[in-house]
Design a protein around this motif. Structure first.
Motif, mmCIF file in Angstrom:
data_model
loop_
_atom_site.group_PDB
_atom_site.id
_atom_site.type_symbol
_atom_site.label_atom_id
_atom_site.label_comp_id
_atom_site.label_asym_id
_atom_site.label_seq_id
_atom_site.Cartn_x
_atom_site.Cartn_y
_atom_site.Cartn_z
ATOM 1 N N GLU A 34 39.930 34.541 39.098
ATOM 2 C CA GLU A 34 39.956 34.024 37.732
ATOM 3 C C GLU A 34 38.549 33.994 37.140
ATOM 4 O OE1 GLU A 34 41.273 29.866 35.444
ATOM 5 O OE2 GLU A 34 41.569 30.087 37.603
ATOM 6 N N VAL A 35 37.555 33.688 37.980
ATOM 7 C CA VAL A 35 36.163 33.678 37.520
ATOM 8 C C VAL A 35 35.746 35.072 37.053
ATOM 9 C CG1 VAL A 35 33.761 33.284 38.200
ATOM 10 C CG2 VAL A 35 35.549 31.739 39.002
ATOM 11 N N LEU A 36 36.150 36.096 37.799
ATOM 12 C CA LEU A 36 35.800 37.464 37.421
ATOM 13 C C LEU A 36 36.418 37.822 36.072
ATOM 14 C CD1 LEU A 36 36.040 39.411 40.808
ATOM 15 C CD2 LEU A 36 34.160 38.062 39.867
ATOM 16 N N GLU A 37 37.640 37.335 35.826
ATOM 17 C CA GLU A 37 38.266 37.584 34.531
ATOM 18 C C GLU A 37 37.503 36.882 33.416
ATOM 19 O OE1 GLU A 37 42.295 36.335 34.902
ATOM 20 O OE2 GLU A 37 42.801 37.839 36.424
ATOM 21 N N LEU A 38 37.054 35.653 33.675
ATOM 22 C CA LEU A 38 36.283 34.919 32.673
ATOM 23 C C LEU A 38 34.942 35.588 32.409
ATOM 24 C CD1 LEU A 38 36.976 31.246 33.858
ATOM 25 C CD2 LEU A 38 37.836 32.345 31.780
ATOM 26 N N MET A 39 34.367 36.210 33.425
ATOM 27 C CA MET A 39 33.083 36.901 33.256
ATOM 28 C C MET A 39 33.178 38.049 32.262
ATOM 29 S SD MET A 39 31.148 37.249 36.908
ATOM 30 C CE MET A 39 30.823 35.824 37.954
ATOM 31 N N ASP A 40 34.383 38.613 32.136
ATOM 32 C CA ASP A 40 34.560 39.712 31.177
ATOM 33 C C ASP A 40 34.224 39.268 29.757
ATOM 34 O OD1 ASP A 40 35.324 41.427 33.180
ATOM 35 O OD2 ASP A 40 37.478 41.128 32.878
ATOM 36 N N GLY A 41 34.312 37.956 29.512
ATOM 37 C CA GLY A 41 33.999 37.440 28.178
ATOM 38 C C GLY A 41 32.528 37.109 27.983
ATOM 39 N N LEU A 42 31.700 37.296 29.020
ATOM 40 C CA LEU A 42 30.268 37.033 28.913
ATOM 41 C C LEU A 42 29.535 38.325 28.562
ATOM 42 C CD1 LEU A 42 29.702 34.670 31.988
ATOM 43 C CD2 LEU A 42 30.193 34.048 29.609
ATOM 44 N N GLU A 43 28.728 38.267 27.541
ATOM 45 C CA GLU A 43 28.073 39.475 27.047
ATOM 46 C C GLU A 43 26.991 39.990 27.987
ATOM 47 O OE1 GLU A 43 25.462 40.910 23.121
ATOM 48 O OE2 GLU A 43 26.220 38.851 23.279
ATOM 49 N N ARG A 44 26.316 39.095 28.694
ATOM 50 C CA ARG A 44 25.124 39.513 29.441
ATOM 51 C C ARG A 44 25.257 39.376 30.959
ATOM 52 N NH1 ARG A 44 21.211 40.730 25.973
ATOM 53 N NH2 ARG A 44 21.257 39.819 23.879
ATOM 54 N N VAL A 45 26.454 39.073 31.457
ATOM 55 C CA VAL A 45 26.679 38.981 32.910
ATOM 56 C C VAL A 45 27.822 39.918 33.270
ATOM 57 C CG1 VAL A 45 27.234 37.480 34.842
ATOM 58 C CG2 VAL A 45 25.914 36.577 32.919
ATOM 59 N N GLU A 46 27.578 40.811 34.215
ATOM 60 C CA GLU A 46 28.580 41.815 34.564
ATOM 61 C C GLU A 46 28.750 41.870 36.079
ATOM 62 O OE1 GLU A 46 29.299 46.655 34.194
ATOM 63 O OE2 GLU A 46 28.018 45.631 32.722
ATOM 64 N N PHE A 47 30.001 41.813 36.518
ATOM 65 C CA PHE A 47 30.300 41.942 37.949
ATOM 66 C C PHE A 47 30.528 43.409 38.277
ATOM 67 C CE2 PHE A 47 33.281 42.104 41.544
ATOM 68 C CZ PHE A 47 32.561 41.387 42.481
ATOM 69 N N THR A 48 29.761 43.935 39.236
ATOM 70 C CA THR A 48 29.873 45.351 39.604
ATOM 71 C C THR A 48 30.307 45.528 41.054
ATOM 72 O OG1 THR A 48 27.532 45.408 40.236
ATOM 73 C CG2 THR A 48 28.075 46.011 37.956
ATOM 74 N N GLY A 49 30.590 44.422 41.749
ATOM 75 C CA GLY A 49 30.878 44.483 43.181
ATOM 76 C C GLY A 49 32.321 44.830 43.501
ATOM 77 N N ASP A 50 32.665 44.615 44.768
ATOM 78 C CA ASP A 50 33.990 44.938 45.296
ATOM 79 C C ASP A 50 34.905 43.735 45.106
ATOM 80 O OD1 ASP A 50 36.225 45.585 46.761
ATOM 81 O OD2 ASP A 50 35.122 46.345 48.496
ATOM 82 N N ILE A 51 35.896 43.874 44.261
ATOM 83 C CA ILE A 51 36.791 42.754 43.967
ATOM 84 C C ILE A 51 37.612 42.353 45.185
ATOM 85 C CG2 ILE A 51 38.694 44.176 43.122
ATOM 86 C CD1 ILE A 51 39.216 41.985 41.020
#
Length: 555
Positions: A399-416
């Motif tokens: 759920e945190v990774l989904e919320l991160m999609d709404g952050l303009e300057r923080v991007e998750f690039t790792g292995d889900i």
């Protein structure tokens, strides 16, 4: 410690003789199915021999106590070049008091015992578990452990509520709700797939469309489940304690529809861990999987044996004894490792709780001071007006990774998939909230840097936070790994993590900067590795969120 072991423990109302016969029959059926892929000699099993093929050993023990207690144990070992798969089945029938209900216990463990260095092997849902559940009416106290979701109609709501609040329940109860837009029969089949790994480690129920509304009205909205969601109710449930609702996780229908297979893994993670790590029921607590005596080869004692036959039998018995000694050693090492991990987790949790309590005390002092100032200013009524917005923290890492999609300057690039693996742990809801706080702090930091209002790094931002900004404890932030890690090719390679091509043409970059999501140390505490490119592409990239990567102590 995330275990690779599958453990199933249940009781039934079968008489001891019927329970032993059922276990013997289903074990044979399982071995017969396995013989299609491995050279297992079923005739040797029927004859009572322990050697069922090359590298395949089955030990069996049956004993009766003076008080009437009976126990039978089977232990199957399937060897390969690195170790062996160990499947242990125990059927235990305690002495029955005259006024007590008959309870015969089944205990199944399947795990890989590794003799060489390498990654831990994870046991899947074993075929014998399915066979036993299909053949036996299995229970976790009052909860039914069936091989498929049990349909709950209105007349069974009261019984389900009793199961949920049963103080003797050991395992989670997983309840699925009907989907508002998908036909019930179709959604029922989806739920069967989503719960396919829960067999034996949780009781599974599905509410029919009529039952859903009544069920939720009975337990209250905080504890309810609706709209196709699936909720995992942990043991110790108390409907009278509103705050207890957050312990019981909800998996949304949208996430299930997006990826049923991954949802099945997520739903099974925590129940599997709880089943493997929790205490055994009292009747089984004094038993050991290693308590299996070597079985001599069955033979006619009137037939004289030549020297080579005697030597072969002695060699086999010696091999069995050596296997048992090795298992005792493995059990001892496993218990020590689990004890050390639990001690580390306890110390880490205590430290985190102390910090959180101090923060709560400071905020409470601040609120009281502000209210007094408002009262002094003649605005007493405003001092008690509820907040316009209530912050609801996430309870699951995906759920945190989904919320991160709404952050303009923080991007998750790792292995889900690594993140989903973390969600198996009981502490994962706390980890999710900490990770979200980290992401919010990174967003505010990156905004301040982009606007030219801050000129330090992320650790400096947290070390000297301005009033009102989002920040985390600076002690959690490490800007670089040790020299040992940086100079070790294997360990450095683990920290070369994905980034967009505009950051690095290779698509990967070294991320030595990391954040402790939990604890002050220990290999079980998760870490978040990141690359700060705010002054380049304007973003911070999180390339890893998962268990502690290798350091010197684990290399």
């Amino acid at each position: 410690m995330i275990t690779g072991r599958y453990r199933m423990v249940f009781h039934s109302a079968l008489a001891p003789a019927d329970a032993f016969a059922t276990a013997t029959r289903e074990l044979r059926s399982w071995l017969t199915a396995k013989s299609k892929h491995r050279a297992i000699d079923i005739a040797a099993y029927d004859a009572g021999h322990s050697q069922l093929g090359k590298g395949i050993l089955l030990l069996h023990n049956a004993r009766a106590e003076g008080d009437g207690t009976q126990t039978r144990q089977w232990q199957l070992r399937e060897h390969d070049e690195n170790g062996y798969w160990l499947s242990s089945l125990v059927v235990h029938a305690p002495a029955k008091p005259a006024d007590a209900q008959q309870r015969t216990w089944f205990w199944l463990d399947v795990e890989y015992v590794r003799r060489t260095d390498g990654e831990e092997m994870r046991a899947g849902l074993p075929g014998i578990a399915r066979k036993l559940l299909a053949a036996v009416n299995a229970y976790d106290h009052w909860a039914e452990l069936a091989p498929r979701p049990i349909l709950i109609r209105p007349d069974r709501i009261e019984h389900l509520l009793e199961i949920l609040t049963d103080e003797e329940r050991r395992l989670p109860v997983v309840i699925a709700s009907p989907h508002s837009k998908i036909p019930f029969d179709t959604w029922h089949k989806v739920i069967e797939q989503a719960t396919k790994y829960l067999h034996g480690i949780a009781s599974i129920y599905i509410l029919d469309p009529v039952t859903e509304k009544t069920f939720n009205a009975e337990i209250g909205s905080s504890f309810g489940v609706w709209g196709g969601a699936v909720r995992t109710y942990l043991p110790g449930l108390d409907f009278a304690v509103e705050d207890d609702a957050r312990r019981h996780r909800v998996l949304s229908s949208a996430r299930i529809e997006a990826d049923v297979h991954r949802s099945a893994g997520l739903l099974a993670g925590l129940p599997r861990q709880l089943s493997a790590d929790s205490r055994l029921p009292k009747p089984l607590s004094r038993l050991s999987r290693a308590d299996v005596a070597p079985t001599a080869t069955s033979r006619d004692s009137t037939i004289p044996l030549d020297h080579s036959t005697i030597v072969e039998e002695l060699r086999q018995e010696n091999s069995e004894l050596r296997e048992l000694l090795e298992l005792f050693d493995y059990e001892e090492r496993t218990l020590r490792g689990e004890s050390a991990d639990l001690r580390d987790d306890l110390l880490d949790t205590a430290a985190e709780l102390e910090t959180a309590n101090q923060k709560i005390a400071e905020l409470s002092d601040w609120v009281r001071t502000l209210r007094k100032r408002l009262e002094f200013a003649g605005k007493a009524a405003e001092a008690w007006v509820p907040a316009e917005e209530q912050t609801v923290l996430p309870t699951q890492l995906p759920e945190v990774l989904e919320l991160m999609d709404g952050l303009e300057r923080v991007e998750f690039t790792g292995d889900i998939d690594v993140v989903w693996k973390l969600d198996e742990r009981a502490q994962s809801s706390t980890w999710a909230q900490t990770t979200w706080q980290v992401a919010l702090a990174m967003q505010e930091y990156a905004d301040a840097v982009a606007d030219g209002k801050f000129h330090g790094d992320f650790r400096r931002w947290c070390l000297e936070p301005a009033d009102g900004v989002a920040a985390i404890s600076a002690g959690k932030v490490k800007t670089e790994e040790s020299e040992t890690v940086r100079k070790n090719a294997k360990m450095r390679g683990q920290r070369e993590l994905p980034v967009p091509r505009e950051v690095d043409p290779s698509g990967r970059t070294y991320m030595g900067a990391h954040i402790r999501i939990a604890g002050s140390g220990g290999m079980s505490a998760p870490r978040l590795h990141y690359y700060d490119d705010v002054r380049g592409t304007g973003k911070i990239y999180i390339g890893y969120l998962g268990p502690h990567l290798d350091v010197k102590s684990t290399n």
